[in-house]
Structures are given as C-alpha cells and as structure tokens.
Design a protein around this motif. Structure first.
Motif: not given
Length: 628
Positions: A564-575
């Motif tokens: 998956a490549l995820v353009v994160a809207h919230r940093l909680s998603q990125a973490a």
C-alpha cells in the motif's frame, strides 16, 4: 502526441493541470478536418442503409411534389385563359397536394430518424473513446476540453438532427426546381440563375470567416468549461485560501471570451442574412422581366410565367433554409470536427505480452525509480516546471508506505503515477514479483487495474442500487460476497439496516450518502476486486470528525496484507504504516519508520510535535483537516 491523419491540433483549451487557472502549457485534443469529418459522417450514415434509403426516397417525393404544384397552377392559368374544363387540373392538383403533404411528413420523420441514429452512433463512439483515452492524452488536454466535447459538442451536433432533415429536403427541392424552370423555358431558367452570383458573393465573404470563428467559439467554450470544472473540483482550496472572488473573475473572463466569440460569429452571419434579401429581389425581378418579354414575343404562355414566378416564390423557403442554415451548419461542423477528433484518437498501445506474463498477481512489491513529472510542456528554451523531481521509493510486498507533506508538495501526483492513473514525464514505476520487475508502462489499463486499486479523496456513487454500485468491481459477486466486503470496511450494519438493503437505490437523485459512507463503498469495491496493491490518496479526508476514526479503521482493514501507498490525511494514519516518506517541493526529503523519523528530529518530527501538541489545534499538517 501526433494527430491521426485527417486531424489538426487546435489551440490550448484549458488551464494547466495542477494550477488554478491559466491558458499555457496544455495541448488541445485534435480537431478533424472537414474532409475527414464528412467521411466519418457518410460512413456512419451508410451503416443504417434502410433508414438512409427511406429518407432519400421520401425526401425526393416530397421535393418533387413541391415543384409539381407551381407547374400545375401555371397549367391551370392557361386552362382558364383557353376556356376549357378546369376540373381535371384541379383534381390532379388536389391529389398532388395531398401526396406532397404525406411525403413531406414521412420525409421529415425518416430524415430525423436517420439523423438520430447517426447522432447516437457518434455519441456512443465519442463517450467510449473518451473513457478509453490514454491517460497521458487526457492529462495533457485537461478535463475541460474532454468534458466540453462529450457534453456541449455532442449536444450541439445532436440538436442539428432536425436541421439535417431540412437541409436535405431543401437541397433536393432546389435541384428539382432548376429542372422545372428548364421544362418551362431555358431563358426563364437563366433568369432564375441570376440569384446565384449574388449568393456566391455573399458566401464568398461569409464562409472563409465563419469556419474559423465557430471553431474559435468552440475552443473558448472548452476553456470556459475547464475553468468552471476547476472551480468546482477545487472548491475546498478556493474557500480555504479565500480565492472565491479571484476564481469568480476567472470564470467571468472565460465567459466574456465565449460571448465575444459568439457575437463575432453572429455579426458575420447577420451580413449574410441581409444579402439574401437582395438576392431574392434580384432573382424575382429578373424572372418577371424575362417572362414579360417572352410572353409579349409569344415564346411562352402566361401560365408558364405564372408557374415560374410561383416556383421561384416556393423556392424562397428552401433557398433561405439552405443559406440560413449555414450558421447552424458551421456550428455543427465545428462540433463534429471536435467529435471526430476524439473518435480518431489512437488506441492506447497494447500490453507487452512478455510483461503480462511476468506481471505478478500476488506478493507484489512497488519500485519507483527516477520519477519526475511536469503537467505543462515547457516553452522553448525553458526548463519544465516539475511537480515531482527524481523520486526513488521502494515498498516491499505486503508493507505500507505513508506519504506526508504540505499542500502542493506533489503527494497526489505521486499517488496517481504509482496507481497508473497517468504515466510520469520521466522515470518508471515497477511491479516486482518472483519473476522480476515489470514497468507499468508495459501493461494495458486492464492489467494495471487488476493489480492496483486506487481510491481518491472523493469517490463517486453511481445512480442505481447499492448492489449494482458494488458489483461494478466484480460483476459475478454474490450478495454473500457483498456483505462480507461491507463487513470488512464496517459498512454492513448500516447497509443491512436500510429498508431495501442492497436493493436500496443510491446516487444523484436517490438516497443521499454521507462522504464517509461513500468512501466505505469505495473501500468495499477494492475488497471485492482484491488487488495486491492499493493506493489511497487521502481516502479518509472527507469523513469529517464523526466518521474519521471508523473510516481510518476501514482503510487499515483494506491495506492489511496488501502492498500500500497511503497519502496520509492525518498523521495518525502515517504512524501505523511500516514506513513514511516526507515530500517537499516534489522531492522525498525524509524516509523511514515513524520511530526512526521522530528520533532524527527533522521535518517529520516537527510536524508530529505540532500535530500532537496539546496547546495547538490538532491536525496541523499543512493542507490537512484537523483531527478531533
């Protein structure tokens, strides 16, 4: 892009992709030449031989009746002057009048039926070709040019169907009328022909100007569509930066240009209309003077001159229709040229058979090498305005990579390129499996979509039942499969609670769905399609505070077990992703896990500190919506 034979490329039709507005840098889709458009129109008409034959036969009968009536009236005048019985002529007149009325009605019906079939065929071909358009061609042309062709140009050509019936009938009537004049006396035919030099001079001044004017009108209309579409699609950005007045002015300027182009074409046509009245006056005067001299010399009868005058009078309508139709014909021809330009677009290249054979279907890794991208072509001597600059990334099979950064950093462009939405200006994206690496450029669209699922920030719900909307991803899916996919993304409860369940109609004009529920349906479609790779481009951004966490959990469920490549809207998603790439000005400036990047104390650490600081509004990633 090289245009196909018989096409020319038009002026730019819209704002540079990725910019709020502006006319530079984009290439319009090709516009077919008049000869090519006529050939396509003729080929489309002959594809309906029955309707074509019916239209030609009934139109010829109607035109013949239109010409016969004045000739019979002239015969009646001579019969009255001779003092013989008028009854046979009156009976014949009545029969011809009735037959002509019936034939005219049938001709109109048959011509419009043929025109509707031609328009339907062209509409289907244009829409089908637009949906299969090469991503690079679409990206360079801009959505405004494409949208105006499949909407405004299609409608303009379709609305000219009735005009086509009128033109066909008028043209045949003029030809048969010329034969009628000759049957009376060749000198009367010559007198009738005096109208043509006047018409020719008028058209000589009109035609060279009108074609380019109408083509320009369609081009500026496309630019207006581009600006309007960008205003709607970028509404959140427009509001966020207080650009409503600026964007409104851009729409106003584009509309003023469209109106100006329309008025320029209308003024040219008005001069043609004035000249037509002069031509009719010249023709009728010449005919009456010639008839007077011939009657006085005993060469023709009063009935012949009467028939000629009535025939010429009956021709006012067909001749006027032909000449007045030049205005609409030119508009329709300009629209047809733009439609045929889309029809003639070359097919996307076929997939490399070897690449198809090697392309992995499971346990797929992503490899991005040297990817750079510019939406607009540079001016001669200038460097391209790159949105991405030599990006290198690796996403091992079954892992996730988050992409974070400020608004305009290039995140969405990177996601679109990795997802195969359009190719990069330079570099390559590869799918890596047990048999090696395969470049996305060597695969066709179907093969790419089979392996990569893409979910953007805004997902469309098509009008129909929930079942129909979901089975777009997998037509053979059973209701059990649908409920299972909905359960994965946390949507089965609310779908089952609907009065008609999967049979509930949704989409425009039906049951409204919240942004979070629309995204859940999009995620469920990915589960049904089951690609090994997913690209989520701020797929949870539209949820709002209430549904944000539920939608994030749904996205995590979809990502689990997939690359998956995820353009994160919230940093909680990125973490929670396995790795994070920080993008700035089109470049990857930091890359590592959440813990590693925090330990480095760089850009990501500062973003995280700002985002999680209790004394500041949450979610302050530039360009992002605050998290509750």
């Amino acid at each position: 892009m090289s245009a196909p034979a018989g096409t020319t490329t038009g002026p730019g039709t819209g704002d540079g992709a990725g910019t709020p507005a502006g006319d530079g840098g984009q290439r319009a889709l090709p516009v077919a030449t008049g000869r090519r458009s006529a050939a396509v129109l003729a080929r489309t008409a002959t594809a309906h031989p029955g309707e074509l034959a019916a239209a030609l036969v009934t139109t010829a009968l109607a035109s013949a009746g239109t010409v016969a009536l004045p000739l019979l009236l002239g015969r009646a005048v001579d019969v009255v002057r001779a003092g013989t019985s008028l009854t046979p002529v009156l009976v014949l007149l009545a029969l011809v009048a009735v037959a002509t009325a019936v034939a005219s009605a049938l001709a109109r019906r048959d011509a419009e039926r043929l025109g509707a079939s031609i328009a339907a065929d062209l509409r289907e071909r244009v829409v089908e070709r637009s949906l299969r358009m090469s991503p690079r061609v679409l990206e360079r042309a801009g959505s405004g040019d494409v949208a105006s062709r499949v909407t405004e140009d299609v409608e303009l050509f379709t609305s000219s169907v009735q005009l086509g019936a009128t033109v066909l009938t008028s043209a045949l009537t003029v030809v048969l009328s010329a034969a009628g004049f000759v049957s009376l006396d060749w000198r009367l035919a010559l007198a009738f022909c005096t109208v043509f030099p006047v018409y020719a001079l008028s058209l000589r001044g009109y035609l060279p100007r009108s074609g380019p004017l109408y083509a320009a009108e369609r081009a500026v209309a496309a630019r207006r569509s581009q600006v309007v579409l960008q205003s709607f699609h970028g509404a959140s950005t427009v509001h966020a930066y207080g650009m409503a007045a600026l964007q409104g002015r851009r729409v106003e300027v584009a509309s003023e240009r469209t109106i100006g182009a329309s008025l320029a074409a209308l003024r040219t046509f008005a001069r043609l209309a004035v000249s037509m009245n002069g031509a009719e006056a010249v023709g009728l005067s010449s005919l009456l003077l010639t008839g007077f001299l011939l009657v006085r010399g005993g060469d023709v009868s009063v009935g012949d001159v009467t028939a000629a005058a009535l025939l010429f009078h009956r021709l006012f309508g067909p001749l006027g229709a032909l000449l007045l139709s030049f205005d609409e014909v030119q508009r329709a021809a300009a629209a047809l040229g733009r439609l045929v330009g889309v029809v003639d677009l070359p097919d996307a290249p076929d997939a490399d058979p070897g690449a198809l054979e090697r392309a992995p279907r499971r346990a797929v890794a992503l490899r991005v090498r040297g990817v750079s991208h510019a939406y607009a072509d540079p001016s001669p001597g200038e460097d391209p305005d790159l949105v991405l600059r030599a990006v290198d990334l690796d996403v091992p099979a079954g892992t996730s990579l988050a992409v974070v950064g400020g608004s305009g950093a290039g995140k969405t462009t990177l996601a679109a390129i990795v997802g195969g939405v359009f190719p990069p200006t330079a570099g390559r994206v590869e799918l890596v499996g047990a048999q090696g690496a395969v470049d996305l450029a060597d695969l066709d669209a179907a093969a790419v979509r089979e392996r990569i699922g893409v979910i953007a920030q805004e997902s469309h719900v098509f009008t129909g039942t929930l079942r129909e909307d979901l089975t777009l991803a997998r037509p053979d899916a059973t209701d059990e499969d649908l409920h299972r996919a909905l359960g994965v993304v946390g949507a089965d409860d609310w779908v089952s609670a609907l009065p008609e369940g999967l049979g509930t109609r949704v989409g425009p004009g039906e049951l409204p769905l919240s942004p979070a529920r629309r995204q859940q349906l999009a995620l469920a479609r990915v589960v049904l399609r089951d690609p090994p790779v997913v690209v989520l481009d701020e797929a949870t951004a539209e949820a709002g505070s209430a549904g944000a966490r539920d939608l994030e959990q749904a996205a995590l469920a979809v990502v689990a077990g997939r690359t998956a490549l995820v353009v994160a809207h919230r940093l909680s998603q990125a973490a929670v992703c396995d790795a994070i790439a920080v993008v700035e000005a089109g470049e990857v400036v930091e890359l590592g896990s959440h813990a590693d990047l925090l330990a480095r104390g760089g850009r990501y650490a500062r973003l995280w500190s700002t985002w999680s600081h209790p004394g500041r509004p949450a979610g302050t990633v530039p360009g992002a919506v605050a998290e509750p």
